[in-house]
Write a protein that holds these residues in place. Structure first.
Motif, PDB file in Angstrom:
ATOM      1  N   ILE A   1       6.080 -12.100 -45.954  1.00 35.57           N
ATOM      2  CA  ILE A   1       6.462 -13.232 -45.433  1.00 35.57           C
ATOM      3  C   ILE A   1       7.950 -13.598 -45.888  1.00 35.57           C
ATOM      4  O   ILE A   1       8.264 -13.094 -46.969  1.00 35.57           O
ATOM      5  CB  ILE A   1       5.591 -14.366 -45.236  1.00 35.57           C
ATOM      6  CG1 ILE A   1       5.652 -14.973 -46.501  1.00 35.57           C
ATOM      7  CG2 ILE A   1       4.373 -14.445 -44.640  1.00 35.57           C
ATOM      8  CD1 ILE A   1       5.817 -16.489 -46.780  1.00 35.57           C
ATOM      9  N   LEU A   2       8.835 -14.293 -45.240  1.00 35.68           N
ATOM     10  CA  LEU A   2      10.150 -14.875 -45.791  1.00 35.68           C
ATOM     11  C   LEU A   2       9.928 -15.989 -46.407  1.00 35.68           C
ATOM     12  O   LEU A   2       9.660 -17.220 -45.749  1.00 35.68           O
ATOM     13  CB  LEU A   2      11.130 -14.752 -44.547  1.00 35.68           C
ATOM     14  CG  LEU A   2      11.317 -13.549 -43.719  1.00 35.68           C
ATOM     15  CD1 LEU A   2      12.378 -14.024 -42.753  1.00 35.68           C
ATOM     16  CD2 LEU A   2      11.946 -12.312 -44.945  1.00 35.68           C
ATOM     17  N   ALA A   3      10.048 -16.267 -47.668  1.00 32.65           N
ATOM     18  CA  ALA A   3       9.486 -17.404 -48.408  1.00 32.65           C
ATOM     19  C   ALA A   3      10.644 -18.415 -48.203  1.00 32.65           C
ATOM     20  O   ALA A   3      10.481 -19.719 -48.197  1.00 32.65           O
ATOM     21  CB  ALA A   3       9.647 -17.195 -49.836  1.00 32.65           C
TER      22      ALA A   3
ATOM     23  N   GLN B   1      17.139 -15.517 -53.460  1.00 30.69           N
ATOM     24  CA  GLN B   1      17.863 -16.588 -52.286  1.00 30.69           C
ATOM     25  C   GLN B   1      19.266 -15.777 -51.744  1.00 30.69           C
ATOM     26  O   GLN B   1      20.166 -16.116 -52.541  1.00 30.69           O
ATOM     27  CB  GLN B   1      17.996 -17.630 -53.021  1.00 30.69           C
ATOM     28  CG  GLN B   1      18.269 -18.862 -51.928  1.00 30.69           C
ATOM     29  CD  GLN B   1      18.172 -20.141 -52.512  1.00 30.69           C
ATOM     30  OE1 GLN B   1      18.131 -20.468 -53.984  1.00 30.69           O
ATOM     31  NE2 GLN B   1      17.560 -21.279 -51.848  1.00 30.69           N
ATOM     32  N   GLY B   2      18.944 -14.909 -50.577  1.00 33.98           N
ATOM     33  CA  GLY B   2      20.077 -14.450 -50.303  1.00 33.98           C
ATOM     34  C   GLY B   2      20.801 -15.385 -49.236  1.00 33.98           C
ATOM     35  O   GLY B   2      21.426 -16.004 -49.343  1.00 33.98           O
ATOM     36  N   CYS B   3      20.392 -15.101 -48.070  1.00 35.45           N
ATOM     37  CA  CYS B   3      20.794 -15.870 -46.897  1.00 35.45           C
ATOM     38  C   CYS B   3      20.541 -17.419 -46.563  1.00 35.45           C
ATOM     39  O   CYS B   3      20.875 -18.269 -46.180  1.00 35.45           O
ATOM     40  CB  CYS B   3      20.797 -15.003 -45.386  1.00 35.45           C
ATOM     41  SG  CYS B   3      18.799 -14.954 -44.969  1.00 35.45           S
ATOM     42  N   ASP B   4      19.018 -17.300 -47.200  1.00 38.30           N
ATOM     43  CA  ASP B   4      18.234 -18.479 -46.915  1.00 38.30           C
ATOM     44  C   ASP B   4      18.224 -18.876 -45.576  1.00 38.30           C
ATOM     45  O   ASP B   4      17.921 -19.973 -45.166  1.00 38.30           O
ATOM     46  CB  ASP B   4      19.110 -19.587 -47.839  1.00 38.30           C
ATOM     47  CG  ASP B   4      18.076 -20.742 -48.557  1.00 38.30           C
ATOM     48  OD1 ASP B   4      16.965 -20.267 -48.711  1.00 38.30           O
ATOM     49  OD2 ASP B   4      18.685 -21.701 -49.020  1.00 38.30           O
ATOM     50  N   LYS B   5      18.276 -18.051 -44.595  1.00 40.79           N
ATOM     51  CA  LYS B   5      17.990 -18.441 -43.211  1.00 40.79           C
ATOM     52  C   LYS B   5      17.432 -17.307 -42.518  1.00 40.79           C
ATOM     53  O   LYS B   5      17.475 -17.287 -41.028  1.00 40.79           O
ATOM     54  CB  LYS B   5      19.221 -18.850 -42.469  1.00 40.79           C
ATOM     55  CG  LYS B   5      20.229 -17.706 -42.513  1.00 40.79           C
ATOM     56  CD  LYS B   5      21.632 -18.443 -41.968  1.00 40.79           C
ATOM     57  CE  LYS B   5      22.934 -17.475 -41.910  1.00 40.79           C
ATOM     58  NZ  LYS B   5      22.582 -16.545 -40.902  1.00 40.79           N
ATOM     59  N   GLY B   6      16.610 -16.370 -43.159  1.00 38.33           N
ATOM     60  CA  GLY B   6      15.627 -15.409 -42.570  1.00 38.33           C
ATOM     61  C   GLY B   6      16.384 -14.247 -42.069  1.00 38.33           C
ATOM     62  O   GLY B   6      15.805 -13.462 -41.213  1.00 38.33           O
ATOM     63  N   ASP B   7      17.635 -13.869 -42.565  1.00 36.62           N
ATOM     64  CA  ASP B   7      18.203 -12.580 -42.152  1.00 36.62           C
ATOM     65  C   ASP B   7      18.125 -11.422 -42.978  1.00 36.62           C
ATOM     66  O   ASP B   7      18.114 -10.237 -42.456  1.00 36.62           O
ATOM     67  CB  ASP B   7      19.906 -12.830 -41.953  1.00 36.62           C
ATOM     68  CG  ASP B   7      19.901 -13.929 -40.761  1.00 36.62           C
ATOM     69  OD1 ASP B   7      19.267 -13.876 -39.867  1.00 36.62           O
ATOM     70  OD2 ASP B   7      21.288 -14.599 -40.659  1.00 36.62           O
ATOM     71  N   CYS B   8      18.108 -11.696 -44.257  1.00 40.14           N
ATOM     72  CA  CYS B   8      18.170 -10.561 -45.238  1.00 40.14           C
ATOM     73  C   CYS B   8      16.864 -10.014 -45.869  1.00 40.14           C
ATOM     74  O   CYS B   8      16.765  -8.815 -46.176  1.00 40.14           O
ATOM     75  CB  CYS B   8      19.210 -10.949 -46.364  1.00 40.14           C
ATOM     76  SG  CYS B   8      18.550 -12.188 -47.570  1.00 40.14           S
ATOM     77  N   GLY B   9      15.878 -10.803 -45.961  1.00 40.02           N
ATOM     78  CA  GLY B   9      14.589 -10.245 -46.505  1.00 40.02           C
ATOM     79  C   GLY B   9      14.325 -10.348 -48.016  1.00 40.02           C
ATOM     80  O   GLY B   9      13.548  -9.856 -48.542  1.00 40.02           O
TER      81      GLY B   9
END
Ligand code: FES
Ligand code: FES
Length: 182
Positions: A57-59, A38-46
């Motif tokens: 896919i981005l979980a 759980q990095g950015c939690d908004k679709g930026d980091c993968g």
């Protein structure tokens, strides 16, 4: 709560999750599979990348309900799935990332390796441009990407029996007129 049934890393799973949970929350907090980060939690980091039906896919951007009826692969499943197909040891992608030193903190690695596995399943011999495109959604704040690209090309070489690419450090030494270390 919503009951969700799917295949996770080759095994059938039936679980329940709040309707608002993302797939990443279900994996990490419901099923205790913390390999997906759980990095950015908004679709930026993968860092949260998992495979659904073999596609990355981005979980963190997918609701848990999306897992219903799907085949999901997380980093925890890469080696067992490789073995279930007759392989031995870790998935060649994992071996190559290890051999090439393609990680420092390791936070990006689950996503990197799953994106790589998806690419190689679809294109066993991708070009450098295809590799870069496939990994363009996976950010690494540590390595500078040289070893990551080399790791992917090493995994490709291993699967085709071709010689592995020369490590970046060896090329650098040659450019500096030094003997490559064995
Ligand atoms: S945690 Fe999903 S893209 Fe960063
Ligand atoms: S190894 Fe640290 S973010 Fe990639």
């Amino acid at each position: 709560m919503r009951v969700i049934r799917f295949v996770l890393n080759g095994d059938p799973v039936e679980t329940a999750a709040p309707a608002h949970w993302t797939l990443l929350e279900l994996l990490r907090y419901g099923l205790k599979l913390t390999g997906s980060k759980q990095g950015c939690d908004k679709g930026d980091c993968g860092a949260c990348t998992v495979l659904v039906g073999g596609k990355p896919i981005l979980a963190c951007l997918s609701l848990a309900a999306r897992a219903e009826g799907q085949e999901i692969t997380t980093i925890e499943g890469l080696m067992p799935l490789h073995k279930s197909r007759g392989g031995s040891g870790a998935d060649p992608v994992q071996e190559a990332f290890d051999a090439c030193g393609a990680l420092q903190c390791g936070f990006c690695q689950p996503g990197m390796m799953l994106s790589t596995r998806a690419l190689l399943n679809q294109h066993p011999q991708p070009s450098r441009e295809q590799i870069q495109a496939a990994l363009s959604g996976n950010l690494c704040r540590c390595t500078g990407y040289t070893q990551i690209l080399q790791a992917v090309e090493t995994a490709i070489a291993q699967s085709t029996g071709a010689p592995a690419p020369q490590p970046a450090w060896a090329r650098d030494r040659e450019l500096q007129g030094q003997e490559p270390q064995s």
